[in-house]
Scaffold this active site. Structure first.
Site, PDB file in Angstrom:
ATOM      1  N   LYS A   1       6.320  -9.530   2.480  1.00  0.00           N
ATOM      2  CA  LYS A   1       5.648  -8.525   3.301  1.00  0.00           C
ATOM      3  C   LYS A   1       4.625  -9.185   4.224  1.00  0.00           C
ATOM      4  CE  LYS A   1       6.041  -4.473   0.276  1.00  0.00           C
ATOM      5  NZ  LYS A   1       6.933  -5.016  -0.734  1.00  0.00           N
TER       6      LYS A   1
ATOM      7  N   GLU B   1      -4.248  -4.725   2.891  1.00  0.00           N
ATOM      8  CA  GLU B   1      -4.263  -4.040   4.171  1.00  0.00           C
ATOM      9  C   GLU B   1      -5.127  -2.790   4.082  1.00  0.00           C
ATOM     10  OE1 GLU B   1      -0.127  -1.464   4.039  1.00  0.00           O
ATOM     11  OE2 GLU B   1      -0.053  -3.491   4.831  1.00  0.00           O
TER      12      GLU B   1
ATOM     13  N   ARG C   1      18.087  -4.177   2.940  1.00  0.00           N
ATOM     14  CA  ARG C   1      19.170  -3.687   2.077  1.00  0.00           C
ATOM     15  C   ARG C   1      19.392  -2.214   2.388  1.00  0.00           C
ATOM     16  NH1 ARG C   1      16.087  -0.602  -1.289  1.00  0.00           N
ATOM     17  NH2 ARG C   1      14.007  -1.358  -1.796  1.00  0.00           N
TER      18      ARG C   1
END
Length: 680
Positions: free
Chosen positions: A119, A203, A295
């Site tokens: 990420k 974040e 995916r």
């Protein structure tokens, strides 16, 4: 163009393996399943054309063993491997190994995964490409002090996220500096257990956000398009519980901007096959890149329903080298689709995962806008080793209001007998004003969980949005349950061996009249001893000083019709042994018949002196030692089970007398873990 694949191995289990196997069969491709010891008789094994054993029950012994899966692929003659989702689906080394073995990996390349698998790396890449990102920290230095300083710089509230995670695992919200280190340790531990790596990123946490994702598809010829959005804002602890398309929140302008940003993200990394670009959307419509899932997603049927496309077929064709079947301007969008996930879990006990044999599984008939993707069937086991999802329920209609109504009807027609399920929770969810009015955000369920769980003990307490005709009339429920029992269950007999004896049947018959029959029902933990007397036109059901008259009762094709005190009613009725399940169209009632003269079991003693394992699992943290004084509600230990952590707390104040397990021990359900004594 004929697909070049003749045999495809599915490196997964559950409903996604069943889904891929069915698509392969439709396309004339032979499907090869793999299975663990626990899955020897699983539905995906029975659905595929053939299946190969790959190891023990724990994922680390089977579905997370690349070498075992590759050996099965070689042995079966597979030309391609479909990874499904979860397990090895986003493992770059596995994708490379499949390619090195001369087989096609039905997904993006290992190189693409490495760019998106973290990420942190994905966020940096998107920022460089001009895609809006949330402020945060993605550095490689993961020492606690550096992360704490970075958290202070980002500001609170913030989110800690596993850099290699997904599915809501390894995520924590921190609202103050004093919470950070404990949350970091828990997040890293969960990430290690679920993904094998504990790197995290930080974040800024956007308050009251929506979670909206864009389905993208790329081929080997440089084409990348998007297939519209899915809104996944109904979440509990970052786990999606309801997904829909199109989003009722987005304007035409925001939708177009997010779609363009998602395609740009895909082009930036030369994306091939199915992927999902996920965004956090603020209340003012501002959107920020969150991550790319390399995916197929669990909620892909929502997109399939509104576009009319088969995304698994697209995956197979793209992996075989074909050009994308459609250009962007030709992607259709029609109607509204919604998906919910039926899980074996107990919402009233903190959504604790459940396991055990599914004695009966009743799901609505497919067609007429209803689709069911199930991973189990009646008689199958939900094991402790894997995600406890039973099925996905997907509905489609011309508009959102009709789709919600169709979903409510489909849920009412369903039943799970065996492990506890979230069925009643889902019913309350789809009728809740926050969902109906499309104003739910990702934190709503966690903030207002009391509105969705802890069902009332009797129908007297109506729920938000509950228009049930039976609300406030428990006697009506008991009367209809009694009628159902009389219609479906045999009349109890005595111990007499003489079947011709008039005394062998305890139906209340007497010379000249019938005595009232005693019928005992258990309802939400309480025993109700009813008196059932025959009347000229039906029966009278009495409980102490209350009664109800029931006439014309009959059951036909799962529907009970009867007149209760002159009011004609039509309720759903299912009977499974001594279990009676009634549904009035809004609410579900589960009652059990009891032996009429059986005394209730005495309450167990000493429950408050012990902490037991709520389910099988592994002890990962012990926070106390023998002799420690503890307070009520204090965390004593942490278990890991079904890919989630469970914090077990002290039921009262006291002193730790004994500890029954060590860190790393695997314990069975109900095993005594901690015993308390009163403090001196």
């Amino acid at each position: 163009m004929r697909l070049m694949f003749e045999r495809v191995l599915i490196a997964n289990r559950g409903e996604i393996a069943c889904r891929v196997a069915r698509t392969c069969r439709r396309l004339g491709i032979r499907s090869i399943a793999v299975y663990s010891e626990a899955d020897a008789s699983a539905l995906h094994v029975r659905t595929a054309d053939e299946a190969h054993f790959i190891g023990g029950s724990r994922p680390q012994e089977s579905y997370l063993r690349p070498e075992a899966i590759l050996e099965a692929a070689r042995r079966s003659g597979a030309q391609a491997v479909h990874p499904g989702y979860g397990f090895l689906s986003e493992n770059a080394d596995f994708a490379d190994a499949v390619a090195a073995a001369g087989m096609a990996f039905i997904g993006p390349s290992g190189a693409t995964m490495r760019r998106m698998g973290s990420k942190a790396g994905a966020k940096d890449l998107m920022a460089a490409a001009g895609v809006p990102v949330v402020p945060g920290y993605t550095g490689e230095d993961q020492s606690p002090n550096v992360l704490l300083d970075a958290a202070d710089a980002v500001g609170y509230p913030l989110m800690i996220k596993a850099a290699h995670g997904g599915g809501g695992k390894g995520m924590r919200i921190v609202r103050g500096r004093e919470e950070f280190i404990a949350a970091l340790e828990s997040c890293q531990r969960e990430a290690r257990n679920a993904f094998g790596r504990d790197r995290v990123l930080l974040e800024r946490y956007v308050e009251h956000p929506r979670h909206i994702e864009i389905q993208i598809f790329g081929d080997m010829h440089g084409n990348v398009i998007h297939l519209g959005e899915r809104e996944c804002s109904a979440q509990r602890r970052y786990q999606k519980v309801l997904e829909e398309s199109p989003s009722p929140f987005l304007t035409t302008e925001i939708r177009a901007g997010m779609g363009a940003a998602a395609v740009a993200a895909g082009r930036a990394i030369d994306y091939v096959n199915a992927g999902t670009v996920e965004f956090i959307v603020a209340p003012d419509g501002g959107y920020f890149f969150m991550e790319i899932n390399t995916r197929l997603q669990v909620e892909h049927p929502v997109t399939e329903r509104v576009t009319g496309l088969d995304l698994v077929e697209w995956q197979l064709r793209v992996a075989a080298g074909e050009v994308l079947p459609l250009a962007q301007e030709h992607v259709p969008h029609r109607g509204h689709a919604i998906e919910v996930r039926l899980y074996a879990e107990d919402p009233d006990a903190g959504f604790l995962p459940a396991s055990g044999r599914i004695e009966h599984l009743v799901l609505p008939a497919t067609g007429s806008g209803v689709r069911i993707d199930a991973g189990v069937a009646s008689g199958d086991d939900v094991t402790i080793f894997y995600d406890p999802m039973i099925a996905k329920m997907i509905v489609h209609a011309n508009d959102r209001t009709t789709a919600l109504a169709r979903l409510a009807t489909a849920l009412a027609a369903s039943e799970v007998v065996g492990p506890k399920s979230n069925l009643a929770f889902l019913e309350r969810l789809v009728r809740h004003p926050a969902v109906v009015e499309a104003r739910i955000d990702t934190g709503y369920l966690d903030r207002h969980l009391d509105q969705f769980v802890d069902l009332p003990r009797t129908p007297d307490d109506t729920q938000p949005g509950d228009g049930s005709a039976s609300a406030g009339d428990p006697m009506r429920v008991l009367a209809l349950a009694a009628a159902t029992a009389l219609l479906t269950q045999p009349t109890p007999s005595t111990a007499s061996d003489d079947v011709a004896s008039p005394w062998a049947i305890t139906d209340g018959w007497r010379i000249g009249h019938d005595d009232p029959r005693r019928l005992s029902l258990e309802w939400q933990g309480q025993r109700h001893d009813l008196s059932v007397a025959m009347e000229s036109r039906g029966t009278r059901v009495s409980l102490e000083d209350e009664s109800a008259s029931v006439a014309g009762a009959r059951i036909d094709a799962g529907w009970l019709t009867a007149r209760v005190d002159g009011v004609a009613l039509r309720w759903r009725a299912h009977v499974f042994g001594d279990l009676i399940v009634l549904h009035d169209g809004t609410r579900r009632y589960r009652l059990r018949t009891l032996p009429a003269y059986q005394h209730g079991a005495a309450e167990s003693s000493g429950v408050g002196d012990r902490v037991s394992a709520p389910m099988p699992g592994r002890v990962v943290v012990l926070r106390v030692a023998v002799g420690d004084a503890v307070t009520q509600g204090q965390e004593l230990l942490v278990m890991e089970a079904m890919k989630m952590e469970l914090a077990l707390k002290s039921p009262r104040a006291g002193t730790i007398e004994a500890i029954g397990a060590a860190v790393g021990d695997f314990v069975e359900a109900d095993a005594e873990l901690v015993r308390l004594v009163a403090s001196a």
